[in-house]
Design a protein around this motif. Sequence first.
Motif, PDB file in Angstrom:
ATOM      1  N   HIS A 170      -0.951 -64.137 -22.172  1.00 32.55           N
ATOM      2  CA  HIS A 170      -1.544 -63.063 -22.979  1.00 32.55           C
ATOM      3  C   HIS A 170      -2.208 -63.727 -24.177  1.00 32.55           C
ATOM      4  CE1 HIS A 170       0.846 -60.233 -20.609  1.00 32.55           C
ATOM      5  NE2 HIS A 170       1.817 -61.123 -20.734  1.00 32.55           N
ATOM      6  N   GLN A 171      -3.505 -63.531 -24.292  1.00 40.30           N
ATOM      7  CA  GLN A 171      -4.288 -64.138 -25.359  1.00 40.30           C
ATOM      8  C   GLN A 171      -4.583 -63.072 -26.403  1.00 40.30           C
ATOM      9  OE1 GLN A 171      -7.813 -65.896 -23.701  1.00 40.30           O
ATOM     10  NE2 GLN A 171      -8.349 -66.959 -25.569  1.00 40.30           N
ATOM     11  N   ARG A 172      -4.181 -63.318 -27.654  1.00 44.67           N
ATOM     12  CA  ARG A 172      -4.347 -62.350 -28.745  1.00 44.67           C
ATOM     13  C   ARG A 172      -5.470 -62.810 -29.671  1.00 44.67           C
ATOM     14  NH1 ARG A 172      -1.359 -59.477 -25.604  1.00 44.67           N
ATOM     15  NH2 ARG A 172       0.882 -59.828 -25.687  1.00 44.67           N
ATOM     16  N   PHE A 173      -6.289 -61.841 -30.122  1.00 45.85           N
ATOM     17  CA  PHE A 173      -7.447 -62.159 -30.947  1.00 45.85           C
ATOM     18  C   PHE A 173      -7.305 -61.576 -32.353  1.00 45.85           C
ATOM     19  CE2 PHE A 173      -8.794 -61.980 -26.508  1.00 45.85           C
ATOM     20  CZ  PHE A 173      -9.320 -63.257 -26.358  1.00 45.85           C
ATOM     21  N   ALA A 174      -8.045 -62.142 -33.298  1.00 46.57           N
ATOM     22  CA  ALA A 174      -7.990 -61.730 -34.703  1.00 46.57           C
ATOM     23  C   ALA A 174      -8.383 -60.272 -34.903  1.00 46.57           C
ATOM     24  CB  ALA A 174      -8.890 -62.633 -35.548  1.00 46.57           C
ATOM     25  N   ASP A 175      -9.213 -59.726 -34.022  1.00 46.27           N
ATOM     26  CA  ASP A 175      -9.646 -58.325 -34.179  1.00 46.27           C
ATOM     27  C   ASP A 175      -8.648 -57.327 -33.590  1.00 46.27           C
ATOM     28  OD1 ASP A 175     -10.026 -58.566 -31.440  1.00 46.27           O
ATOM     29  OD2 ASP A 175     -12.196 -58.221 -31.507  1.00 46.27           O
ATOM     30  N   GLY A 176      -7.483 -57.811 -33.136  1.00 43.78           N
ATOM     31  CA  GLY A 176      -6.446 -56.925 -32.606  1.00 43.78           C
ATOM     32  C   GLY A 176      -6.510 -56.697 -31.109  1.00 43.78           C
ATOM     33  N   THR A 177      -7.516 -57.230 -30.439  1.00 38.50           N
ATOM     34  CA  THR A 177      -7.628 -57.080 -28.989  1.00 38.50           C
ATOM     35  C   THR A 177      -6.867 -58.204 -28.299  1.00 38.50           C
ATOM     36  OG1 THR A 177      -9.694 -58.345 -28.880  1.00 38.50           O
ATOM     37  CG2 THR A 177      -9.884 -55.932 -29.177  1.00 38.50           C
ATOM     38  N   SER A 178      -6.763 -58.099 -26.986  1.00 38.24           N
ATOM     39  CA  SER A 178      -6.095 -59.142 -26.210  1.00 38.24           C
ATOM     40  C   SER A 178      -6.751 -59.281 -24.851  1.00 38.24           C
ATOM     41  CB  SER A 178      -4.608 -58.833 -26.048  1.00 38.24           C
ATOM     42  OG  SER A 178      -4.430 -57.684 -25.267  1.00 38.24           O
ATOM     43  N   ALA A 179      -6.510 -60.417 -24.222  1.00 40.96           N
ATOM     44  CA  ALA A 179      -6.918 -60.668 -22.842  1.00 40.96           C
ATOM     45  C   ALA A 179      -5.658 -61.072 -22.098  1.00 40.96           C
ATOM     46  CB  ALA A 179      -7.969 -61.775 -22.775  1.00 40.96           C
ATOM     47  N   ASP A 180      -5.365 -60.362 -21.022  1.00 41.02           N
ATOM     48  CA  ASP A 180      -4.151 -60.618 -20.257  1.00 41.02           C
ATOM     49  C   ASP A 180      -4.515 -61.294 -18.941  1.00 41.02           C
ATOM     50  OD1 ASP A 180      -2.440 -59.391 -22.172  1.00 41.02           O
ATOM     51  OD2 ASP A 180      -3.138 -57.443 -21.469  1.00 41.02           O
ATOM     52  N   TRP A 181      -4.077 -62.529 -18.798  1.00 41.56           N
ATOM     53  CA  TRP A 181      -4.332 -63.342 -17.612  1.00 41.56           C
ATOM     54  C   TRP A 181      -3.084 -63.231 -16.733  1.00 41.56           C
ATOM     55  CZ3 TRP A 181      -9.244 -65.095 -17.666  1.00 41.56           C
ATOM     56  CH2 TRP A 181      -9.889 -65.144 -18.909  1.00 41.56           C
ATOM     57  N   VAL A 182      -2.949 -62.088 -16.032  1.00 41.77           N
ATOM     58  CA  VAL A 182      -1.690 -61.769 -15.368  1.00 41.77           C
ATOM     59  C   VAL A 182      -1.825 -61.305 -13.919  1.00 41.77           C
ATOM     60  CG1 VAL A 182      -0.539 -61.205 -17.554  1.00 41.77           C
ATOM     61  CG2 VAL A 182      -1.708 -59.405 -16.289  1.00 41.77           C
ATOM     62  N   ASP A 183      -3.020 -61.115 -13.407  1.00 40.80           N
ATOM     63  CA  ASP A 183      -3.182 -60.520 -12.079  1.00 40.80           C
ATOM     64  C   ASP A 183      -2.527 -59.149 -12.082  1.00 40.80           C
ATOM     65  OD1 ASP A 183      -4.476 -62.784 -11.082  1.00 40.80           O
ATOM     66  OD2 ASP A 183      -2.700 -63.563 -10.113  1.00 40.80           O
ATOM     67  N   PRO A 184      -2.498 -58.350 -11.111  1.00 39.23           N
ATOM     68  CA  PRO A 184      -3.552 -58.242 -10.107  1.00 39.23           C
ATOM     69  C   PRO A 184      -4.769 -57.547 -10.712  1.00 39.23           C
ATOM     70  CG  PRO A 184      -1.989 -56.488  -9.775  1.00 39.23           C
ATOM     71  CD  PRO A 184      -1.463 -57.334 -10.926  1.00 39.23           C
ATOM     72  N   PRO A 185      -5.877 -57.489  -9.977  1.00 39.50           N
ATOM     73  CA  PRO A 185      -7.067 -56.803 -10.499  1.00 39.50           C
ATOM     74  C   PRO A 185      -6.709 -55.399 -10.960  1.00 39.50           C
ATOM     75  CG  PRO A 185      -7.556 -57.909  -8.446  1.00 39.50           C
ATOM     76  CD  PRO A 185      -6.065 -58.010  -8.643  1.00 39.50           C
ATOM     77  N   PRO A 186      -7.300 -54.906 -12.024  1.00 38.91           N
ATOM     78  CA  PRO A 186      -8.473 -55.451 -12.712  1.00 38.91           C
ATOM     79  C   PRO A 186      -8.131 -56.482 -13.777  1.00 38.91           C
ATOM     80  CG  PRO A 186      -7.927 -53.344 -13.687  1.00 38.91           C
ATOM     81  CD  PRO A 186      -6.927 -53.585 -12.575  1.00 38.91           C
ATOM     82  N   ALA A 187      -6.885 -56.883 -13.906  1.00 41.78           N
ATOM     83  CA  ALA A 187      -6.530 -57.907 -14.895  1.00 41.78           C
ATOM     84  C   ALA A 187      -7.187 -59.235 -14.527  1.00 41.78           C
ATOM     85  CB  ALA A 187      -5.011 -58.074 -14.953  1.00 41.78           C
ATOM     86  N   ARG A 188      -7.242 -60.117 -15.499  1.00 38.52           N
ATOM     87  CA  ARG A 188      -7.807 -61.445 -15.273  1.00 38.52           C
ATOM     88  C   ARG A 188      -6.810 -62.275 -14.462  1.00 38.52           C
ATOM     89  NH1 ARG A 188      -9.028 -59.380 -20.203  1.00 38.52           N
ATOM     90  NH2 ARG A 188     -11.149 -59.631 -20.916  1.00 38.52           N
ATOM     91  N   PRO A 189      -7.311 -63.267 -13.708  1.00 39.38           N
ATOM     92  CA  PRO A 189      -6.413 -64.066 -12.859  1.00 39.38           C
ATOM     93  C   PRO A 189      -5.459 -64.938 -13.671  1.00 39.38           C
ATOM     94  CG  PRO A 189      -8.630 -64.984 -12.840  1.00 39.38           C
ATOM     95  CD  PRO A 189      -8.704 -63.692 -13.592  1.00 39.38           C
ATOM     96  N   ALA A 190      -4.204 -64.916 -13.286  1.00 39.84           N
ATOM     97  CA  ALA A 190      -3.196 -65.759 -13.933  1.00 39.84           C
ATOM     98  C   ALA A 190      -3.341 -67.192 -13.422  1.00 39.84           C
ATOM     99  CB  ALA A 190      -1.793 -65.240 -13.613  1.00 39.84           C
ATOM    100  N   PRO A 191      -3.129 -68.173 -14.290  1.00 36.29           N
ATOM    101  CA  PRO A 191      -3.127 -69.551 -13.809  1.00 36.29           C
ATOM    102  C   PRO A 191      -1.949 -69.740 -12.842  1.00 36.29           C
ATOM    103  CG  PRO A 191      -2.958 -69.467 -16.228  1.00 36.29           C
ATOM    104  CD  PRO A 191      -2.904 -68.067 -15.729  1.00 36.29           C
ATOM    105  N   ARG A 192      -2.149 -70.590 -11.853  1.00 38.72           N
ATOM    106  CA  ARG A 192      -1.111 -70.826 -10.825  1.00 38.72           C
ATOM    107  C   ARG A 192      -0.908 -72.306 -10.579  1.00 38.72           C
ATOM    108  NH1 ARG A 192       0.135 -66.130  -8.338  1.00 38.72           N
ATOM    109  NH2 ARG A 192      -1.430 -64.501  -8.270  1.00 38.72           N
ATOM    110  N   THR A 193       0.320 -72.632 -10.204  1.00 34.64           N
ATOM    111  CA  THR A 193       0.660 -73.975  -9.760  1.00 34.64           C
ATOM    112  C   THR A 193       1.289 -73.871  -8.381  1.00 34.64           C
ATOM    113  OG1 THR A 193       1.112 -74.702 -12.029  1.00 34.64           O
ATOM    114  CG2 THR A 193       2.035 -76.044 -10.253  1.00 34.64           C
ATOM    115  N   ARG A 194       0.735 -74.614  -7.450  1.00 35.42           N
ATOM    116  CA  ARG A 194       1.318 -74.663  -6.103  1.00 35.42           C
ATOM    117  C   ARG A 194       2.353 -75.779  -6.069  1.00 35.42           C
ATOM    118  NH1 ARG A 194      -3.316 -74.525  -1.686  1.00 35.42           N
ATOM    119  NH2 ARG A 194      -1.889 -76.143  -1.047  1.00 35.42           N
TER     120      ARG A 194
END
Length: 145
Positions: free
Chosen positions: A117-141
């Motif tokens: 979860h990426q938090r920004f100074a303007d109070g918004t956030s970007a959630d890299w968590v899957d599934p759509p419509p969320a942004r793709p979460a980083p993965r390790t195989r």
Amino acid sequence: MNRFTALALPLALLPVVAHAHVTVSPSESTPGKTETYTFNVPTEGKSPTTAVELEVPPEMTIVSVNGPASGYTLTKSADRIVGIIWSVNIPPGGRQQLALVAKNPTEPSFGVQWKVHQRFADGTSADWVDPPPARPAPRTRILPK
């Protein structure tokens, strides 16, 4: 089919590709290995990133956390680290690497999902968590040895 449709159709079938996103390196490892994982975090918008929150996958055991000079906070459940919040200042167009050392699960896995979860100074956030419509979460195989 007119000429425009014939040209546009193949383009419409191409997958949508994100220009930048939170990634983890390495993207592949082996069972039981103690590994350094590095998260590459860009700031794509117009507001600086002020915090990066990681939900530790249940199959991973955190050994240590490296952080920026501004620090980090750990969340625990019993003796297990389940979350990390890094305090950062990543300006628009910039990026920062955040690292930790974790012990991999003992069994192979198609994709350990690191929810960020990426938090920004303007109070918004970007959630890299899957599934759509969320942004793709980083993965390790976790591949067999």
